[in-house]
Design a protein around this motif. Sequence first.
Motif, mmCIF file in Angstrom:
data_model
loop_
_atom_site.group_PDB
_atom_site.id
_atom_site.type_symbol
_atom_site.label_atom_id
_atom_site.label_comp_id
_atom_site.label_asym_id
_atom_site.label_seq_id
_atom_site.Cartn_x
_atom_site.Cartn_y
_atom_site.Cartn_z
ATOM 1 N N TYR A 67 7.294 -9.644 -48.815
ATOM 2 C CA TYR A 67 8.022 -9.327 -47.261
ATOM 3 C C TYR A 67 7.658 -7.826 -46.886
ATOM 4 O O TYR A 67 7.751 -7.106 -47.823
ATOM 5 N N SER A 68 7.667 -7.674 -45.703
ATOM 6 C CA SER A 68 7.529 -6.551 -44.936
ATOM 7 C C SER A 68 8.662 -6.300 -44.059
ATOM 8 O O SER A 68 9.472 -7.480 -43.500
ATOM 9 N N MET A 69 9.339 -5.156 -43.745
ATOM 10 C CA MET A 69 10.295 -4.819 -42.774
ATOM 11 C C MET A 69 9.698 -3.508 -41.971
ATOM 12 O O MET A 69 9.501 -2.595 -42.698
ATOM 13 N N ASN A 70 9.911 -3.684 -40.678
ATOM 14 C CA ASN A 70 9.369 -2.400 -39.811
ATOM 15 C C ASN A 70 10.464 -2.099 -38.741
ATOM 16 O O ASN A 70 10.568 -2.997 -37.805
ATOM 17 N N PRO A 71 10.946 -1.157 -39.175
ATOM 18 C CA PRO A 71 12.066 -0.786 -37.940
ATOM 19 C C PRO A 71 11.504 -0.364 -36.710
ATOM 20 O O PRO A 71 12.318 -0.016 -35.745
ATOM 21 N N TYR A 72 10.347 0.017 -36.603
ATOM 22 C CA TYR A 72 9.618 0.491 -35.508
ATOM 23 C C TYR A 72 8.361 -0.398 -35.102
ATOM 24 O O TYR A 72 7.479 -0.925 -35.914
ATOM 25 N N GLN A 73 8.161 -0.666 -33.804
ATOM 26 C CA GLN A 73 6.875 -1.393 -33.309
ATOM 27 C C GLN A 73 6.027 -0.358 -32.493
ATOM 28 O O GLN A 73 6.629 0.422 -31.632
ATOM 29 N N GLY A 74 4.819 -0.206 -32.695
ATOM 30 C CA GLY A 74 3.722 0.868 -32.182
ATOM 31 C C GLY A 74 4.052 1.891 -33.229
ATOM 32 O O GLY A 74 5.104 2.206 -34.104
ATOM 33 N N CYS A 75 3.136 3.126 -32.990
ATOM 34 C CA CYS A 75 3.316 4.151 -33.774
ATOM 35 C C CYS A 75 2.698 5.441 -33.136
ATOM 36 O O CYS A 75 1.676 5.402 -32.875
ATOM 37 N N GLU A 76 3.469 6.430 -33.230
ATOM 38 C CA GLU A 76 3.234 7.725 -32.411
ATOM 39 C C GLU A 76 2.175 8.660 -33.309
ATOM 40 O O GLU A 76 1.311 9.465 -32.722
ATOM 41 N N HIS A 77 1.992 8.070 -34.517
ATOM 42 C CA HIS A 77 0.866 8.714 -35.329
ATOM 43 C C HIS A 77 -0.580 8.734 -34.720
ATOM 44 O O HIS A 77 -1.209 9.669 -34.864
ATOM 45 N N GLY A 78 -0.815 7.533 -34.176
ATOM 46 C CA GLY A 78 -1.972 7.424 -33.431
ATOM 47 C C GLY A 78 -3.268 7.169 -34.138
ATOM 48 O O GLY A 78 -4.559 7.518 -33.996
ATOM 49 N N CYS A 79 -3.271 6.804 -35.464
ATOM 50 C CA CYS A 79 -4.476 6.792 -36.435
ATOM 51 C C CYS A 79 -5.327 5.648 -35.654
ATOM 52 O O CYS A 79 -5.026 4.602 -35.089
ATOM 53 N N ILE A 80 -6.659 5.979 -35.706
ATOM 54 C CA ILE A 80 -7.552 5.180 -34.717
ATOM 55 C C ILE A 80 -8.034 3.903 -35.494
ATOM 56 O O ILE A 80 -8.215 2.815 -34.632
ATOM 57 N N TYR A 81 -8.074 3.742 -36.780
ATOM 58 C CA TYR A 81 -8.396 2.420 -37.303
ATOM 59 C C TYR A 81 -7.173 1.834 -37.575
ATOM 60 O O TYR A 81 -7.459 0.735 -38.177
ATOM 61 N N CYS A 82 -5.968 1.820 -37.239
ATOM 62 C CA CYS A 82 -4.865 1.228 -37.832
ATOM 63 C C CYS A 82 -4.971 -0.210 -37.432
ATOM 64 O O CYS A 82 -4.900 -0.813 -36.020
ATOM 65 N N TYR A 83 -4.631 -1.284 -38.362
ATOM 66 C CA TYR A 83 -4.931 -2.573 -38.079
ATOM 67 C C TYR A 83 -3.616 -2.962 -37.381
ATOM 68 O O TYR A 83 -3.610 -4.008 -36.585
ATOM 69 N N ALA A 84 -2.377 -2.251 -37.399
ATOM 70 C CA ALA A 84 -1.355 -2.621 -36.545
ATOM 71 C C ALA A 84 -1.527 -2.825 -35.147
ATOM 72 O O ALA A 84 -0.436 -3.154 -34.440
ATOM 73 N N ARG A 85 -2.397 -2.176 -34.756
ATOM 74 C CA ARG A 85 -2.727 -2.050 -33.277
ATOM 75 C C ARG A 85 -2.524 -3.293 -32.789
ATOM 76 O O ARG A 85 -1.884 -3.517 -31.488
ATOM 77 N N ASN A 86 -3.069 -4.389 -33.225
ATOM 78 C CA ASN A 86 -3.096 -5.669 -32.476
ATOM 79 C C ASN A 86 -1.651 -6.129 -32.394
ATOM 80 O O ASN A 86 -1.581 -7.146 -31.404
ATOM 81 N N SER A 87 -1.032 -5.937 -33.134
ATOM 82 C CA SER A 87 0.650 -6.573 -33.009
ATOM 83 C C SER A 87 1.261 -6.221 -31.646
ATOM 84 O O SER A 87 2.191 -6.606 -31.248
ATOM 85 N N HIS A 88 0.872 -4.899 -31.261
ATOM 86 C CA HIS A 88 1.594 -4.555 -29.840
ATOM 87 C C HIS A 88 1.131 -5.412 -28.729
ATOM 88 O O HIS A 88 2.012 -5.461 -27.748
ATOM 89 N N GLU A 89 -0.028 -6.228 -28.824
ATOM 90 C CA GLU A 89 -0.276 -7.118 -27.864
ATOM 91 C C GLU A 89 0.843 -8.569 -27.748
ATOM 92 O O GLU A 89 1.189 -8.715 -26.533
ATOM 93 N N TYR A 90 1.596 -8.472 -28.708
ATOM 94 C CA TYR A 90 2.564 -9.592 -28.894
ATOM 95 C C TYR A 90 3.589 -9.278 -27.922
ATOM 96 O O TYR A 90 4.516 -9.767 -27.709
#
Length: 354
Positions: A67-90
Amino acid sequence: MDFIKGRGAQHNTHNRFLQHSHEVLDDFLNYCDAENEESEDNKTSYLEIFPKTILNKVNSPDVGFSYSMNPYQGCEHGCIYCYARNSHEYWGYSAGLDFERKILYKSNAAELLEKKLRSRSWIPERIMLSGNTDCYQPLEKKLEITRSMLEVLLKLKHPVGIITKNALILRDLDILKEMAELNLVSVSISITSLSEKTRRTLEPRTASIKKRLETVNKLSNNGIPVNVMMAPIIPGINNHEILPMVKKVSELGATSVGYTVVRLNGAIGEIFTNWVQKAYPDRANKILNQIKESHGGSLNDSRYGTRMRGEGKFVEQIAMQFKLAKKLYLKDKEPIKLNYSLFDKQQSNQMKLF
């Protein structure tokens, strides 16, 4: 458009779930330039959301948690390669600049977590905080949502893994030390490079390399097991740093080191390509071609088993370097095994009947 300092993505990609797209025309940009105005607001905005659950079931065999748990969606760190970027489209946003500038937060995360862990059906399993966006990104300093979740986990004595690239985790050293004494926590610090220049380019709003190395050392000195994730390995950017990285973090107390090979899934392929042509114009094509060589000729590979490690000669060289590095610098160190036997969902004023 000039390079946007302090941001990873340099533009907003189209959201695949939206019918209409937004395009900034040259006429408008010329007008803004003539009027000495900005074409768009580069400030970060924050929006509270109210989810009904906080634990996400993870079915991928490529990760070591259930399981994972994420208190935040989107991330201000701005890592260019981040796989989580696609989740923001939801959420109706772009995986590009929106991912870094529009941050959603879950104030009720700790309440949802405690409710789930106390439920009759819950059996303790490996939970990662967080598996998507960084739970210690800048907003956490103000909101302390992650800290409140750790308080719940300590109260119920439930194990957790944490992954972050922010030194803010040291704020919660008091809780982490208590959990570590019971073998309830392991921490992974993400360090992609030992070069501060590379860090600023790849991960513009993360903690400095110096701060992250200090974090590894301080956690280790306080009895908290630390794994370092060199993730991702990007050919032509940081693949030459494997041995010095493992040597350095081992000296600072890391008990293990892991890695992934960059993959540019979904919209990230377009975002990364646009960025690398601006950030590394002299070697952009070489970097992109070597990434493709690592994934069967494509920037992305979604196949379980190969997507995070890649394949081909370049990937084999990476694996050999890590094998050698671990043999040289980590041969006497063992990763911790978390203790699931202490979990007590009935941690309350009620007496147990049996």
